[in-house]
Design an enzyme around this catalytic site. Structure first.
Site, short mmCIF file in Angstrom:
data_model
loop_
_atom_site.label_atom_id
_atom_site.label_comp_id
_atom_site.label_asym_id
_atom_site.label_seq_id
_atom_site.Cartn_x
_atom_site.Cartn_y
_atom_site.Cartn_z
N GLU A 46 -11.76 -13.74 28.37
CA GLU A 46 -13.13 -13.33 28.74
C GLU A 46 -13.81 -12.56 27.60
O GLU A 46 -15.01 -12.75 27.36
CB GLU A 46 -13.09 -12.50 30.02
CG GLU A 46 -12.71 -13.33 31.26
CD GLU A 46 -12.48 -12.49 32.48
OE1 GLU A 46 -13.29 -12.59 33.43
OE2 GLU A 46 -11.49 -11.70 32.49
N GLU A 100 -5.72 -15.57 36.50
CA GLU A 100 -5.89 -14.49 37.49
C GLU A 100 -5.40 -14.87 38.89
O GLU A 100 -4.91 -14.02 39.62
CB GLU A 100 -7.37 -14.08 37.55
CG GLU A 100 -7.80 -13.12 36.45
CD GLU A 100 -8.12 -13.82 35.14
OE1 GLU A 100 -8.63 -13.14 34.23
OE2 GLU A 100 -7.84 -15.02 34.99
N1 T1G Z 1 -0.75 -5.87 31.92
C1 T1G Z 1 0.24 -4.95 31.83
N2 T1G Z 1 1.47 -5.19 31.29
C2 T1G Z 1 1.68 -6.42 30.81
C3 T1G Z 1 0.69 -7.45 30.88
C4 T1G Z 1 -0.57 -7.13 31.46
N3 T1G Z 1 -1.56 -8.01 31.54
N4 T1G Z 1 1.22 -8.56 30.33
C5 T1G Z 1 2.47 -8.25 29.94
N5 T1G Z 1 2.76 -6.98 30.22
C6 T1G Z 1 4.01 -6.27 29.93
C7 T1G Z 1 5.18 -6.77 30.79
O1 T1G Z 1 5.22 -6.10 32.00
C8 T1G Z 1 6.37 -6.44 29.90
O2 T1G Z 1 6.63 -5.08 30.06
C9 T1G Z 1 5.83 -6.65 28.49
O3 T1G Z 1 4.39 -6.58 28.60
C10 T1G Z 1 6.17 -7.99 27.91
O4 T1G Z 1 5.79 -8.99 28.83
C11 T1G Z 1 -10.44 -8.68 34.25
C12 T1G Z 1 -8.34 -8.81 35.84
C13 T1G Z 1 1.60 -12.39 27.90
C14 T1G Z 1 2.70 -14.52 28.40
O5 T1G Z 1 -1.83 -12.46 33.86
O6 T1G Z 1 1.84 -13.77 31.33
O7 T1G Z 1 -7.14 -10.02 32.91
O8 T1G Z 1 8.85 -5.23 31.12
O9 T1G Z 1 8.12 -9.75 29.31
O10 T1G Z 1 7.66 -13.26 28.22
O11 T1G Z 1 -10.32 -10.97 34.62
O12 T1G Z 1 3.49 -11.20 29.79
O13 T1G Z 1 8.65 -4.86 28.66
O14 T1G Z 1 7.97 -3.09 30.30
O15 T1G Z 1 6.14 -11.05 30.18
O16 T1G Z 1 6.62 -12.69 25.98
C15 T1G Z 1 -4.32 -11.61 33.23
C16 T1G Z 1 0.28 -11.57 32.10
C17 T1G Z 1 -4.38 -10.20 33.71
C18 T1G Z 1 -0.94 -12.27 31.68
C19 T1G Z 1 4.01 -12.60 27.47
N6 T1G Z 1 -3.21 -11.74 32.32
N7 T1G Z 1 1.30 -11.57 31.09
O17 T1G Z 1 5.19 -13.08 28.03
O18 T1G Z 1 6.67 -11.00 27.72
S1 T1G Z 1 -5.62 -10.00 34.93
C20 T1G Z 1 -2.02 -12.17 32.72
C21 T1G Z 1 2.04 -12.69 30.81
C22 T1G Z 1 -7.10 -9.96 34.07
C23 T1G Z 1 -9.59 -9.90 34.15
C24 T1G Z 1 -8.34 -9.86 34.94
C25 T1G Z 1 3.16 -12.52 29.84
C26 T1G Z 1 2.82 -13.00 28.40
P1 T1G Z 1 8.09 -4.56 30.05
P2 T1G Z 1 6.75 -10.24 29.11
P3 T1G Z 1 6.63 -12.56 27.44
#
Ligand code: T1G
Length: 707
Positions: A105, A125
């Site tokens: 975004e 999302e």
């Molecule tokens: N927020 C907080 N922590 C996050 C995070 C996030 N979005 N993404 C990853 N982490 C933390 C995770 O908990 C872990 O922590 C570490 O990072 C490594 O992640 C307004 C509302 C990016 C593909 O849904 O899909 O944007 O366990 O182990 O396998 O519209 O993380 O080490 O303490 O998964 O290499 C939308 C979510 C949010 C993406 C990487 N975004 N993340 O995968 O590592 S909603 C997502 C992932 C949003 C807006 C809305 C994956 C990754 P810890 P990991 P990975």
């Protein structure tokens, strides 16, 4: 500038860089830093263009999901993104890694988007029960066609940069460092006198077909996301994009986002997001423990499980030696693997050459000596203790020193199996779920003598083969199957009380279970469960009604789908009620003096789920599972429990433990009091008006204090 947002100016190009490991998840500090940076840059006349990029493994991977529970403090996403979009000079997004959610975004709010070859962009999302809430539903269909935008958001699948370029989301793809490439691109823009290009000012592409698009997508969403509210809400926001001016559409998106963020569906899915990552953390297992290398694997048993497990490893590029006792069994196993791959090729989810290269990674073998060089050997033979013990005795001879010996047993005592070797420290349970190449769950069973480096390696292997690993201790059925026992017991007993398999399964499927428990038994084979229970000794003597229906079906050879009949009939593969079977259950219930109560749908649901939850509380109290959230991961990634309900323990907290406890006491009075004993943990938490979530947090605090 703030420690997470830095600004540097090279010639007349400003570079705004964000650095917040591990994935640059956008939080308050980043929003505040960006706001400050872009405000300051507005007052620097020497700056002719701005490049926005991130350090580390990826461009912004979305909003910081944790903030949904702690509260999203100012500045708001909309204000920051609007400021970027309103920049008087061109802003170029430099995208690498996985730009997701608010990461995509913010790129939409920039005027130009540059990506490196490996970049992917997504709006996932819905996997969190929300919708893009920072302008994505309004800006995306202005850059790419409305239908493609809807597909991107409904599938939650990130798209590769090449596809994004084709659709018009990305302006160009660069080789090498994407920030350098973006600076060069920005210089070109300046030299060509090109200015800002605000996405919000563009018309929605393909709005003329909106009605048809939304009708199709609504039908599709209803089919694949049964029981969920957010998909329809997403289409509502996209409809606003197609029908309203930008700012009005944005208001619709905002109100829907706020509503969904509070929903149980979203809280459940956010709970699972972190639960799946926390499951990898084992208190007391230091991250410094040296993992053993796993570059080659041996599989014993070329049956359904052995074949699926082999595919899971070769899909991750790890060569497999597949062993079976007979050439015929080996050929049948290999033929089944090839058939599975051919199905993927015919569906277009795999290329033919990929299939061939994966088949080449599987070496068939008839002799245990062929496993002598494998780093990890997994036994997947029939679920019989003698056979497992014999196999491990042979593996102890054949496997190299330091090899990890895994057993795919789904119920048996792994300490006993490990005792068949001189190296019990190298033995661990690796319980896959059928089909093992598809089901995401891997129950990692830590036996009494399992060494820390073996456990740590197993957790890492789970991630390598794209499984969700959950650690359990040894007991009958570990976490999943142990809890399944009382759940199935109640389902079967309802049949003796006058309910039909349809009554039971339809209630569970309406609740959101991927499949009703009796249909699951028919799929897995009714006899499998029956013989596993038979091996437990005098369970049927103690209670003749205990799983009586499956015993009767097994006695008649009505073993489920594989024999065309079980709890249901399977006519040309179609599941249909079986009046003769139903009569059999009811007559037997009457013969055994079971009151023909014909339980209501609500009662059937409560008995099955509360029995499951109650056993879950025992599993926690005994330390078989470390966390309530681990149980939720097991059930949502291995047993078809609806993710949007968060798993059985999360669900229990939404119902309220006091209510469940009181209901169990009621069942104790009205049903079989031998089974309806509240688990001590459930009783304690119910009386304290507490929850499994609170208990888990207290456990973690207690552990931290003790360490
Ligand atoms: N927020 C907080 N922590 C996050 C995070 C996030 N979005 N993404 C990853 N982490 C933390 C995770 O908990 C872990 O922590 C570490 O990072 C490594 O992640 C307004 C509302 C990016 C593909 O849904 O899909 O944007 O366990 O182990 O396998 O519209 O993380 O080490 O303490 O998964 O290499 C939308 C979510 C949010 C993406 C990487 N975004 N993340 O995968 O590592 S909603 C997502 C992932 C949003 C807006 C809305 C994956 C990754 P810890 P990991 P990975």
């Amino acid at each position: 500038m703030s420690e997470v947002v830095s600004v540097s100016v090279i010639d007349d190009i400003a570079v705004v860089k964000v650095d917040r490991p591990p994935v640059n998840a956008i939080d308050q500090a980043i929003r505040a830093g960006l706001l400050k940076a872009f405000n300051e840059l507005r007052s620097r006349p020497n700056v002719k263009a701005i490049v926005l990029g991130c350090a580390g493994q990826t461009f912004f991977a979305g909003a910081d999901i944790k903030e949904f529970d702690t509260g999203i403090r100012p500045p708001a996403y909309h204000d920051v993104f609007r400021l970027i979009e309103d920049s008087p000079v061109p802003v170029v997004a430099a995208i690498h890694g996985t730009a997701l959610g608010a990461g995509t975004e913010i790129a939409l709010a920039c005027h130009y988007r540059i990506a490196d070859e490996g970049a992917r962009l997504g709006l996932p999302e819905l996997t969190l029960g929300i919708i893009p809430g920072a302008g994505g539903t309004q800006r995306m269909p202005r850059l790419i066609p409305l239908e493609a935008a809807a597909d991107m958001m409904l599938s939650s699948k990130p798209m590769p940069a090449s596809q994004a370029k084709e659709l018009g989301l990305i302006d160009t793809i660069v080789k090498g460092n994407v920030v350098d490439g973006s600076i060069a691109y920005a210089k070109q823009l300046v030299s060509q006198g090109k200015g800002p290009r605000r996405t919000r000012e563009l018309p929605v592409r393909g709005a003329e077909n909106a009605a048809q698009i939304f009708a199709d997508k609504a039908a599709q969403a209803a089919k694949i996301m049964r029981g969920r509210a957010s998909p329809a809400k997403l289409l509502e926001a996209l409809q606003a994009a197609a029908e309203k001016p930008f700012d009005e559409g944005l208001k619709v998106e905002k109100s829907i986002s706020i509503e969904l963020e509070k929903s149980i569906e979203s809280r459940a899915l956010r709970h699972l997001f972190f639960a799946e990552r926390e499951a990898r953390m084992i208190p007391g297992l230091s991250s410094r423990v040296q993992r053993r290398p796993v570059t080659s694997v041996g599989i014993v048993g070329a049956g359904t499980m052995g074949g699926g497990i082999s595919m899971a490893f070769v899909n991750a590029g790890i060569p497999v030696t597949l062993l079976d006792v007979s050439q015929a069994a080996l050929d049948a196993g290999l033929a089944k693997i090839r058939k599975n791959y051919e199905r993927s090729v015919s569906r277009g989810s795999l290329m033919a050459d990929q299939m061939e290269s994966r088949m080449k990674l599987i070496t068939p073998a008839l002799d245990f000596s062929a496993l002598g060089s494998a780093d990890l050997v997994i036994e997947a033979v029939f679920e019989k203790m003698n056979l497992k013990k014999e196999t491990f005795a042979r593996l102890d001879q054949a496997a190299k020193p330091g090899a990890i010996l895994g057993t795919n047993t789904s119920t048996l005592n792994i300490d006993e199996i490990a005792a068949m070797t001189k190296r019990p420290q190298d033995v661990i349970g690796l319980h896959f779920f059928s089909p093992a190449n598809v089901m995401p769950l891997l129950e990692i069973v830590q036996a009494r003598r399992t060494a820390d480096d073996v456990l740590a390696t197993a957790i890492e292997v789970a991630k390598t083969i794209r499984k969700v690993g959950v650690v359990a201790k040894v007991c009958y059925g570990f976490i999943g199957n142990r809890m399944m026992d009382p759940y199935g017991r109640e389902a079967e007993h309802c049949l003796l009380e006058g309910a039909t398999p349809e009554d039971v399964d339809s209630v569970l499927e309406r609740f959101g279970m991927a499949m009703g428990i009796l249909a699951v038994y028919d799929l897995a084979g009714v006899d499998i469960g029956h013989f596993t229970r038979l091996a437990l000794g005098d369970v049927f003597e103690k209670d003749p009604t205990f799983y009586r229906p499956s015993a009767m079906l097994t006695e008649r050879g009505w073993l489920g789908q594989k024999s065309g009949r079980g709890y249901y009939r399977y006519d040309n593969g179609k599941r249909v009620p079986d009046p003769e079977g139903i009569k059999l259950f009811h007559d037997e219930g009457k013969r055994m003096g079971v009151p023909q109560r014909k339980p209501s749908a609500d009662e059937i649901l409560e008995r099955c789920l509360f029995a499951l939850i109650n056993e879950g509380a025992r599993v926690l109290d005994e330390g078989i599972a470390l966390r309530a959230s681990d149980i939720d991961v097991v059930y949502t990634s291995g047993y078809g429990f609806p993710r949007y309900r968060g798993g059985p323990m999360f669900y229990a907290d939404t119902v309220g433990l006091k209510k469940i406890y009181d209901r169990i006491l009621e069942f104790q009075r009205t049903l079989d009091s031998r089974y309806w004993q509240p688990a001590p943990l459930l009783e304690r938490l119910a009386k304290a008006n507490s929850s499994f979530k609170q208990w888990q947090a207290e456990q973690a605090t207690g552990r931290a204090a003790a360490s």
